[in-house]
Write a protein that holds these residues in place. Structure first.
Motif, mmCIF file in Angstrom:
data_model
loop_
_atom_site.group_PDB
_atom_site.id
_atom_site.type_symbol
_atom_site.label_atom_id
_atom_site.label_comp_id
_atom_site.label_asym_id
_atom_site.label_seq_id
_atom_site.Cartn_x
_atom_site.Cartn_y
_atom_site.Cartn_z
ATOM 1 N N VAL A 126 0.709 -1.171 0.194
ATOM 2 C CA VAL A 126 0.069 -0.010 0.018
ATOM 3 C C VAL A 126 0.891 1.285 0.105
ATOM 4 N N GLY A 127 0.437 2.226 -1.004
ATOM 5 C CA GLY A 127 1.402 3.602 -1.051
ATOM 6 C C GLY A 127 0.165 4.440 -0.569
ATOM 7 N N LEU A 128 0.465 5.610 -0.139
ATOM 8 C CA LEU A 128 -0.626 6.893 0.170
ATOM 9 C C LEU A 128 0.116 7.820 -0.397
ATOM 10 N N ILE A 129 -0.784 8.663 -1.090
ATOM 11 C CA ILE A 129 -0.712 10.129 -1.567
ATOM 12 C C ILE A 129 -1.944 10.860 -1.049
ATOM 13 N N CYS A 130 -1.692 11.955 -0.345
ATOM 14 C CA CYS A 130 -2.513 12.794 0.216
ATOM 15 C C CYS A 130 -2.364 14.239 -0.369
ATOM 16 N N GLY A 131 -3.543 14.861 -0.788
ATOM 17 C CA GLY A 131 -3.498 16.240 -1.505
ATOM 18 C C GLY A 131 -4.943 16.850 -1.544
ATOM 19 N N ARG A 132 -4.779 17.978 -1.942
ATOM 20 C CA ARG A 132 -6.165 18.673 -2.073
ATOM 21 C C ARG A 132 -6.589 18.336 -3.639
ATOM 22 N N PHE A 133 -5.663 18.584 -4.489
ATOM 23 C CA PHE A 133 -6.027 18.277 -5.882
ATOM 24 C C PHE A 133 -6.966 19.276 -6.446
ATOM 25 N N GLN A 134 -6.372 20.695 -6.233
ATOM 26 C CA GLN A 134 -7.506 21.678 -6.611
ATOM 27 C C GLN A 134 -6.486 22.393 -7.882
ATOM 28 N N THR A 135 -6.418 21.994 -8.966
ATOM 29 C CA THR A 135 -7.141 21.047 -9.695
ATOM 30 C C THR A 135 -5.929 19.669 -9.571
ATOM 31 N N PHE A 136 -6.395 18.716 -10.361
ATOM 32 C CA PHE A 136 -5.650 17.663 -10.637
ATOM 33 C C PHE A 136 -4.670 17.821 -11.692
ATOM 34 N N HIS A 137 -3.262 18.104 -11.653
ATOM 35 C CA HIS A 137 -2.549 18.554 -12.692
ATOM 36 C C HIS A 137 -1.387 17.573 -13.018
ATOM 37 N N LEU A 138 -0.190 17.779 -14.005
ATOM 38 C CA LEU A 138 0.441 16.681 -14.251
ATOM 39 C C LEU A 138 1.687 16.645 -13.250
ATOM 40 N N GLY A 139 1.640 17.514 -12.292
ATOM 41 C CA GLY A 139 2.537 17.120 -11.087
ATOM 42 C C GLY A 139 1.913 16.110 -10.209
ATOM 43 N N HIS A 140 0.456 16.132 -9.785
ATOM 44 C CA HIS A 140 -0.154 15.145 -9.286
ATOM 45 C C HIS A 140 -0.152 13.804 -9.600
ATOM 46 N N GLU A 141 -0.217 13.795 -11.117
ATOM 47 C CA GLU A 141 -0.146 12.636 -12.068
ATOM 48 C C GLU A 141 1.147 12.018 -11.743
ATOM 49 N N ARG A 142 2.266 12.657 -11.821
ATOM 50 C CA ARG A 142 3.313 11.768 -11.519
ATOM 51 C C ARG A 142 3.497 11.196 -10.212
ATOM 52 N N LEU A 143 3.027 11.919 -9.066
ATOM 53 C CA LEU A 143 2.967 11.149 -7.856
ATOM 54 C C LEU A 143 2.250 9.898 -8.094
ATOM 55 N N VAL A 144 0.913 10.065 -8.619
ATOM 56 C CA VAL A 144 0.439 8.749 -8.762
ATOM 57 C C VAL A 144 0.939 7.619 -9.581
ATOM 58 N N ASN A 145 1.635 8.026 -10.621
ATOM 59 C CA ASN A 145 2.258 7.040 -11.532
ATOM 60 C C ASN A 145 3.565 6.242 -10.766
ATOM 61 N N VAL A 146 4.013 7.081 -10.056
ATOM 62 C CA VAL A 146 5.236 6.609 -9.100
ATOM 63 C C VAL A 146 4.557 5.582 -8.132
ATOM 64 N N THR A 182 -16.086 16.574 -7.614
ATOM 65 C CA THR A 182 -15.318 16.909 -8.891
ATOM 66 C C THR A 182 -14.071 16.683 -8.849
ATOM 67 N N ARG A 183 -13.080 16.555 -7.641
ATOM 68 C CA ARG A 183 -11.780 16.217 -7.431
ATOM 69 C C ARG A 183 -11.469 14.850 -7.750
ATOM 70 N N GLU A 184 -12.513 13.921 -7.254
ATOM 71 C CA GLU A 184 -12.277 12.236 -7.641
ATOM 72 C C GLU A 184 -12.855 12.207 -9.016
ATOM 73 N N LYS A 185 -13.654 12.886 -9.586
ATOM 74 C CA LYS A 185 -13.909 12.731 -11.112
ATOM 75 C C LYS A 185 -12.588 13.025 -11.671
ATOM 76 N N MET A 186 -11.902 13.966 -11.554
ATOM 77 C CA MET A 186 -10.794 14.437 -12.235
ATOM 78 C C MET A 186 -9.916 13.074 -12.081
ATOM 79 N N ILE A 187 -9.479 12.893 -11.091
ATOM 80 C CA ILE A 187 -8.596 11.558 -11.130
ATOM 81 C C ILE A 187 -9.065 10.371 -11.839
ATOM 82 N N ARG A 188 -10.479 10.182 -11.604
ATOM 83 C CA ARG A 188 -10.993 8.930 -12.242
ATOM 84 C C ARG A 188 -11.005 9.114 -14.014
ATOM 85 N N THR A 189 -11.115 10.268 -14.023
ATOM 86 C CA THR A 189 -11.008 10.935 -15.887
ATOM 87 C C THR A 189 -9.619 10.414 -16.236
ATOM 88 N N VAL A 190 -8.738 10.371 -15.489
ATOM 89 C CA VAL A 190 -7.310 10.251 -16.021
ATOM 90 C C VAL A 190 -7.237 8.683 -15.887
#
Length: 206
Positions: free
Chosen positions: A8-28, A57-65
């Motif tokens: 299990v990995g953990l990422i915590c953020g507000r994601f206002q909005t979900f951008h490429l920097g956040h995406e890099r964290l998730v990909n790692v 909305t924030r969860e929807k952005m992540i799920r859209t990606v």
């Protein structure tokens, strides 16, 4: 089945909005862990300068990606007291929420080098948790920059900072953003300043 180094990995953020920097964290996280828990912070907040988008909305952005990738476990977490109240009690509160969903502490926390996440926790609470810190210097994107591009309706610049799968959400996201009084006022101030500067330039030319 390709078993990863960590469960299990953990990422915590507000994601206002979900951008490429956040995406890099998730990909790692997905590369190193069998499962990645994403905790959306300040989940009780919306319609403000710092937290314009609601948690749905924030969860929807992540799920859209990422689609319905079962490795991603996404949950909202409200602030313990307020957004800036970062202390060991908050860290324990965060870990308790993770435990409610996966019944264990994360083996790995992933975050950017602009955040000192280890200060959130009492060392004994993360004795079995490692940290993966990503240098954000080469990807200089912030949620503030992304929101400003939307506020100014600079769609092209905004598109450069988010995953192409989010491009279809632009109108929906900008509409939610611009319904907030703070962003309406900021836009009017910027337009007024731009108009004043243009008038001054015309006057100087004459």
């Amino acid at each position: 089945m390709n078993v990863k180094e960590h469960d299990v990995g953990l990422i915590c953020g507000r994601f206002q909005t979900f951008h490429l920097g956040h995406e890099r964290l998730v990909n790692v996280g997905l590369k190193l862990c069998d499962r990645v828990v994403i905790m959306i912070g300040s989940s009780q907040e919306s319609g403000t300068e710092r937290n314009p988008f609601n948690v749905t909305t924030r969860e929807k952005m992540i799920r859209t990606v990422y689609g319905n990738d079962e490795r991603l476990l996404i949950y909202g977490i409200p602030d313990l007291t307020n957004e800036n109240d970062i202390r060991p009690e908050w860290g324990r509160y965060l870990l308790d929420h993770v435990d409610q969903h996966v019944f264990k502490a994360p083996e790995l926390m992933i975050y950017g080098n602009d955040e000192a996440r280890s200060k959130w926790f009492d060392p004994k609470d993360i004795i079995n948790t490692s940290e993966y810190i990503i240098n954000r210097g080469k990807l200089n994107i912030s949620a503030t920059m992304v929101r400003e591009a939307m506020m100014l309706d600079n769609r092209r610049k905004w598109m450069e900072m988010v995953n192409p799968r989010l491009h279809k959400m632009y109108d929906e996201l900008r509409r939610e953003l611009m319904n907030i009084p703070f962003y309406k006022d900021q836009l009017q101030k910027l337009l007024s300043k731009k108009y004043s500067n243009a008038c001054e330039a015309m006057y100087m030319d004459n």
